[in-house]
Design a protein around this motif. Structure first.
Motif, mmCIF file in Angstrom:
data_model
loop_
_atom_site.group_PDB
_atom_site.id
_atom_site.type_symbol
_atom_site.label_atom_id
_atom_site.label_comp_id
_atom_site.label_asym_id
_atom_site.label_seq_id
_atom_site.Cartn_x
_atom_site.Cartn_y
_atom_site.Cartn_z
ATOM 1 N N THR A 1 38.604 -87.653 -28.638
ATOM 2 C CA THR A 1 38.089 -87.303 -29.971
ATOM 3 C C THR A 1 39.204 -87.216 -31.017
ATOM 4 O O THR A 1 38.917 -87.129 -32.211
ATOM 5 N N THR B 1 38.119 -88.523 -34.639
ATOM 6 C CA THR B 1 37.288 -89.727 -34.755
ATOM 7 C C THR B 1 36.044 -89.489 -35.590
ATOM 8 O O THR B 1 35.437 -90.439 -36.111
ATOM 9 N N ASN B 2 35.623 -88.232 -35.751
ATOM 10 C CA ASN B 2 34.437 -87.942 -36.570
ATOM 11 C C ASN B 2 34.783 -87.755 -38.048
ATOM 12 O O ASN B 2 33.923 -87.375 -38.846
#
Length: 258
Positions: free
Chosen positions: A78, A124-125
């Motif tokens: 992530t 990544t978000n």
């Protein structure tokens, strides 16, 4: 595409560009640079063995990071990247300079350096966590200064040496271990270039210097902030203005004030 790339690079290195421009402008605008056929200022200045003075500086610092091998494993899937932006700071210090011979000096410049150092953890978000530290270092650069032959009221020089530093105690850092922890000391290799400009009562010198971090300052106390990192080093580019006088010029200025 090419124009947007150039703009992106200028945005990343905007602080460094500003410091270089300050260095160029300060040399070009000095009266001593334009003075070619005028009076020779401080004609015996370089005959004195000792010179003393002070310095003021602006700098940009940033971490240089190295990822652990685990960064490419699913445990960090992530976390997109860890980016170290450049941040501004300033320095104040004193100068003790010993004249070895015509073109070589050794100097010690005890300096207090106020820094801002940051890591941006990008996920990544789209989330970004900024980890900003503001350590104050007490530095003791030990430098060799190699000078050109004096041309009227100016001379160019290059310098280099080592710069050990100790971090001043920070109560904020001791309060929480859930932050990026760094060691209480640093060591860097300093190289720079400048110009000595001889004024009637003192020597004024604009200088630009780069500090290359030689050691890993990442503390060996793993937490979420240090988990993806193998090492951190500190790199700095600084613009200095220095003012120097020898024993005779200091005595003369003291008599003038009376």
């Amino acid at each position: 595409m090419h124009t947007s790339y150039i703009r992106h690079q200028l945005h990343i290195y905007r602080y460094q560009v500003v410091l270089v421009l300050l260095f160029v402008v300060s040399m070009a605008s000095s009266p001593a640079v334009a003075q070619v056929d005028g009076t020779l200022n401080l004609p015996r200045f370089d005959e004195e063995k000792w010179h003393f003075g002070f310095l003021l500086g602006l700098h940009t610092s940033n971490y240089r990071s190295e990822y652990k091998d685990d960064f490419v494993t699913p445990s960090f899937d992530t976390l997109h990247s860890v980016v170290p932006p450049s941040k501004m700071g300033f320095k104040i210090g004193f100068i003790v300079d010993y004249h070895i011979f015509e073109t070589l000096d050794v100097r010690i410049t005890p300096t207090v350096s106020f820094n801002q150092l940051q890591l941006d953890y990008r996920f990544t978000n789209g989330e970004v966590i900024e980890e900003l530290r503001d350590p104050t270092y007490v530095e003791l650069p030990i430098l060799l200064k190699y000078k050109s032959v004096r041309r009227r009221n100016r001379r160019m020089y290059v310098l280099g040496g080592i710069n050990p530093a100790i971090k001043a105690a920070s109560s904020k850092e001791k309060e929480s271990k859930d932050r990026l922890l760094t060691k209480g000391y640093n060591l860097s290799l300093d190289v720079g270039v400048g110009m000595d400009l001889y004024q009637p009562l003192y020597k004024f010198s604009p200088e630009i210097r780069y500090s290359f971090g030689l050691i890993d300052v990442l503390e060996d106390q793993p937490n979420d902030f240090s988990a993806p990192l193998r090492s951190l080093s500190i790199h700095t580019i600084a613009f200095y203005i220095t003012f120097e006088g020898g024993p005779s010029t200091l005595r003369r200025n003291s008599r003038r004030r009376r």
